[in-house]
Scaffold this motif. Structure first.
Motif, PDB file in Angstrom:
ATOM      1  N   THR A  94     -56.925 -49.341 -63.515  1.00 29.41           N
ATOM      2  CA  THR A  94     -57.815 -48.184 -63.170  1.00 29.41           C
ATOM      3  C   THR A  94     -58.221 -47.216 -63.146  1.00 29.41           C
ATOM      4  O   THR A  94     -59.519 -46.879 -63.864  1.00 29.41           O
ATOM      5  CB  THR A  94     -56.254 -46.244 -63.578  1.00 29.41           C
ATOM      6  OG1 THR A  94     -55.196 -47.151 -63.856  1.00 29.41           O
ATOM      7  CG2 THR A  94     -56.589 -45.539 -63.107  1.00 29.41           C
ATOM      8  N   HIS A 110     -55.037 -49.506 -59.463  1.00 27.71           N
ATOM      9  CA  HIS A 110     -55.173 -48.091 -59.253  1.00 27.71           C
ATOM     10  C   HIS A 110     -56.286 -46.838 -58.947  1.00 27.71           C
ATOM     11  O   HIS A 110     -56.614 -47.550 -59.657  1.00 27.71           O
ATOM     12  CB  HIS A 110     -53.797 -47.045 -60.555  1.00 27.71           C
ATOM     13  CG  HIS A 110     -52.886 -47.821 -60.269  1.00 27.71           C
ATOM     14  ND1 HIS A 110     -51.763 -47.611 -59.347  1.00 27.71           N
ATOM     15  CD2 HIS A 110     -51.867 -48.612 -61.767  1.00 27.71           C
ATOM     16  CE1 HIS A 110     -50.161 -48.006 -60.102  1.00 27.71           C
ATOM     17  NE2 HIS A 110     -50.394 -48.664 -60.738  1.00 27.71           N
ATOM     18  N   ILE A 112     -57.968 -43.487 -57.590  1.00 24.90           N
ATOM     19  CA  ILE A 112     -57.460 -42.331 -57.323  1.00 24.90           C
ATOM     20  C   ILE A 112     -58.773 -41.300 -56.802  1.00 24.90           C
ATOM     21  O   ILE A 112     -60.048 -42.346 -57.567  1.00 24.90           O
ATOM     22  CB  ILE A 112     -56.801 -41.627 -58.824  1.00 24.90           C
ATOM     23  CG1 ILE A 112     -55.680 -42.264 -58.755  1.00 24.90           C
ATOM     24  CG2 ILE A 112     -56.593 -40.088 -58.737  1.00 24.90           C
ATOM     25  CD1 ILE A 112     -54.573 -41.665 -59.913  1.00 24.90           C
ATOM     26  N   SER A 131     -50.991 -49.245 -56.021  1.00 25.64           N
ATOM     27  CA  SER A 131     -51.487 -48.142 -55.934  1.00 25.64           C
ATOM     28  C   SER A 131     -53.347 -46.813 -54.615  1.00 25.64           C
ATOM     29  O   SER A 131     -53.979 -47.612 -56.115  1.00 25.64           O
ATOM     30  CB  SER A 131     -49.931 -47.213 -55.627  1.00 25.64           C
ATOM     31  OG  SER A 131     -50.891 -46.088 -56.362  1.00 25.64           O
ATOM     32  N   MET A 132     -53.244 -46.523 -54.213  1.00 31.04           N
ATOM     33  CA  MET A 132     -54.163 -46.253 -53.449  1.00 31.04           C
ATOM     34  C   MET A 132     -53.502 -44.371 -53.225  1.00 31.04           C
ATOM     35  O   MET A 132     -52.857 -44.266 -53.138  1.00 31.04           O
ATOM     36  CB  MET A 132     -54.843 -46.222 -52.319  1.00 31.04           C
ATOM     37  CG  MET A 132     -55.889 -48.163 -52.904  1.00 31.04           C
ATOM     38  SD  MET A 132     -56.712 -47.928 -51.317  1.00 31.04           S
ATOM     39  CE  MET A 132     -55.306 -47.415 -49.765  1.00 31.04           C
ATOM     40  N   THR A 133     -54.532 -43.480 -53.729  1.00 37.39           N
ATOM     41  CA  THR A 133     -54.221 -42.657 -53.796  1.00 37.39           C
ATOM     42  C   THR A 133     -55.364 -41.483 -53.549  1.00 37.39           C
ATOM     43  O   THR A 133     -56.355 -41.485 -54.042  1.00 37.39           O
ATOM     44  CB  THR A 133     -53.982 -41.131 -54.821  1.00 37.39           C
ATOM     45  OG1 THR A 133     -52.599 -42.653 -55.402  1.00 37.39           O
ATOM     46  CG2 THR A 133     -53.181 -39.639 -54.447  1.00 37.39           C
ATOM     47  N   HIS A 135     -57.325 -37.735 -52.435  1.00 41.13           N
ATOM     48  CA  HIS A 135     -56.956 -35.640 -52.958  1.00 41.13           C
ATOM     49  C   HIS A 135     -57.457 -35.187 -51.364  1.00 41.13           C
ATOM     50  O   HIS A 135     -56.806 -33.414 -52.068  1.00 41.13           O
ATOM     51  CB  HIS A 135     -56.683 -35.915 -54.116  1.00 41.13           C
ATOM     52  CG  HIS A 135     -56.136 -36.148 -55.087  1.00 41.13           C
ATOM     53  ND1 HIS A 135     -55.085 -35.844 -55.018  1.00 41.13           N
ATOM     54  CD2 HIS A 135     -55.980 -37.348 -56.025  1.00 41.13           C
ATOM     55  CE1 HIS A 135     -53.985 -36.339 -55.589  1.00 41.13           C
ATOM     56  NE2 HIS A 135     -54.827 -37.463 -56.431  1.00 41.13           N
ATOM     57  N   GLY A 171     -53.207 -36.201 -51.966  1.00 47.91           N
ATOM     58  CA  GLY A 171     -52.614 -36.662 -52.933  1.00 47.91           C
ATOM     59  C   GLY A 171     -51.166 -37.618 -52.447  1.00 47.91           C
ATOM     60  O   GLY A 171     -50.510 -37.964 -53.347  1.00 47.91           O
ATOM     61  N   LYS A 172     -51.395 -38.635 -51.253  1.00 50.98           N
ATOM     62  CA  LYS A 172     -50.222 -38.943 -50.479  1.00 50.98           C
ATOM     63  C   LYS A 172     -50.246 -40.175 -51.407  1.00 50.98           C
ATOM     64  O   LYS A 172     -51.330 -41.294 -51.565  1.00 50.98           O
ATOM     65  CB  LYS A 172     -50.164 -39.609 -49.299  1.00 50.98           C
ATOM     66  CG  LYS A 172     -49.583 -38.113 -48.649  1.00 50.98           C
ATOM     67  CD  LYS A 172     -49.921 -38.060 -46.953  1.00 50.98           C
ATOM     68  CE  LYS A 172     -49.089 -36.953 -46.408  1.00 50.98           C
ATOM     69  NZ  LYS A 172     -49.177 -37.314 -44.702  1.00 50.98           N
ATOM     70  N   GLN A 173     -49.416 -41.247 -51.762  1.00 52.06           N
ATOM     71  CA  GLN A 173     -49.650 -42.327 -52.686  1.00 52.06           C
ATOM     72  C   GLN A 173     -49.694 -43.297 -51.752  1.00 52.06           C
ATOM     73  O   GLN A 173     -48.153 -43.291 -51.438  1.00 52.06           O
ATOM     74  CB  GLN A 173     -48.633 -42.679 -53.710  1.00 52.06           C
ATOM     75  CG  GLN A 173     -48.935 -43.632 -55.150  1.00 52.06           C
ATOM     76  CD  GLN A 173     -47.730 -43.769 -55.400  1.00 52.06           C
ATOM     77  OE1 GLN A 173     -46.985 -44.345 -55.469  1.00 52.06           O
ATOM     78  NE2 GLN A 173     -48.685 -43.571 -57.421  1.00 52.06           N
ATOM     79  N   ILE A 174     -50.730 -44.448 -51.202  1.00 50.91           N
ATOM     80  CA  ILE A 174     -50.689 -45.273 -50.750  1.00 50.91           C
ATOM     81  C   ILE A 174     -49.950 -46.791 -51.501  1.00 50.91           C
ATOM     82  O   ILE A 174     -50.941 -47.274 -52.238  1.00 50.91           O
ATOM     83  CB  ILE A 174     -51.734 -46.311 -50.337  1.00 50.91           C
ATOM     84  CG1 ILE A 174     -51.855 -44.373 -49.124  1.00 50.91           C
ATOM     85  CG2 ILE A 174     -51.577 -46.856 -49.085  1.00 50.91           C
ATOM     86  CD1 ILE A 174     -53.332 -44.264 -48.645  1.00 50.91           C
ATOM     87  N   THR A 175     -48.864 -47.661 -51.307  1.00 50.55           N
ATOM     88  CA  THR A 175     -49.398 -48.321 -52.331  1.00 50.55           C
ATOM     89  C   THR A 175     -49.365 -49.733 -51.711  1.00 50.55           C
ATOM     90  O   THR A 175     -49.839 -50.079 -50.834  1.00 50.55           O
ATOM     91  CB  THR A 175     -47.117 -48.299 -52.774  1.00 50.55           C
ATOM     92  OG1 THR A 175     -46.374 -49.096 -51.927  1.00 50.55           O
ATOM     93  CG2 THR A 175     -46.690 -46.838 -53.539  1.00 50.55           C
TER      94      THR A 175
END
Length: 202
Positions: A94, A110, A112, A131-133, A135, A171-175
């Motif tokens: 992460t 991951h 962020i 995933s990528m997030t 913000h 904050g949308k999660q791109i999986t």
């Protein structure tokens, strides 16, 4: 910036932590390499360097650029930093970062990003199940359309493809799975309506 002069730190068990790195103005820089084999890395700003050298073949007026990546690796843990700037490699399960500024490579499950900036020459490689997030709660203008997203299976995207899908920011999660199927989704959606009929491009 000879290799023998660069800082190399390896932590086999436990974490590598800089105490109050921003307040104390701690910067990891100049091609340092830090590895936390079984733990996390917590630091402030991280920067690498590009060195302009004369042409090794001696051609007058010709120069080459040598990149000295500052590397932070935590293969089983987290890398948490402020800003990555000018030739940095972040490799962890992460990665948490504010901004990715100029020639940053990220390899993670991951990612962020809390800041607003990712330059055109940044590259993100995600591993399966990741995933990528982002913000950013603004327009996303400083998140470059030309940044590169790679999947471990070899698929490559430009960041603009995610922007047009309205998946960036807030904050949308791109999986990983979403990205893996993005090209299929794009093909399904390639068409236009005329009246009440739907025509697909061939």
């Amino acid at each position: 910036y000879a290799e023998e002069n660069k800082t190399i730190i390896s932590v086999k068990n436990g974490n590598f932590v800089l105490i109050d790195p921003l307040q104390n103005n701690f910067i990891i820089e100049h091609g340092a390499k830090i590895l936390a084999e079984n733990g996390d890395i917590l630091a402030g700003n991280v920067t690498g360097i590009k060195e302009i050298l004369q042409d090794p073949q001696g051609r007058v007026g010709i120069y080459v650029t040598k990149e000295h990546f500052t590397e932070l690796r935590a293969p089983k843990g987290k890398v948490v930093i402020a800003n990555a700037r000018e030739t940095v490699l972040l490799d962890a399960d992460t990665v948490v970062v504010n901004n990715l500024i100029n020639n940053i490579k990220v390899h993670a499950k991951h990612l962020i990003v809390f800041g607003t900036t990712m330059n055109y020459n940044c590259e993100i490689e995600l591993t399966p199940g990741g995933s990528m997030t982002f913000h950013d709660e603004g327009s996303g203008f400083a998140l470059s359309d030309d940044a590169t997203i790679k999947l471990e299976n070899g698929k490559i995207f430009k960041f603009r493809e995610l922007k047009t899908s309205n998946m960036v920011g807030f904050g949308k999660q791109i999986t990983y799975d979403y990205l893996d199927n993005l090209d299929k989704k794009t093909k399904r959606d390639t068409g236009f309506k005329i009246g009440f009929k739907f025509f697909r491009k061939k």
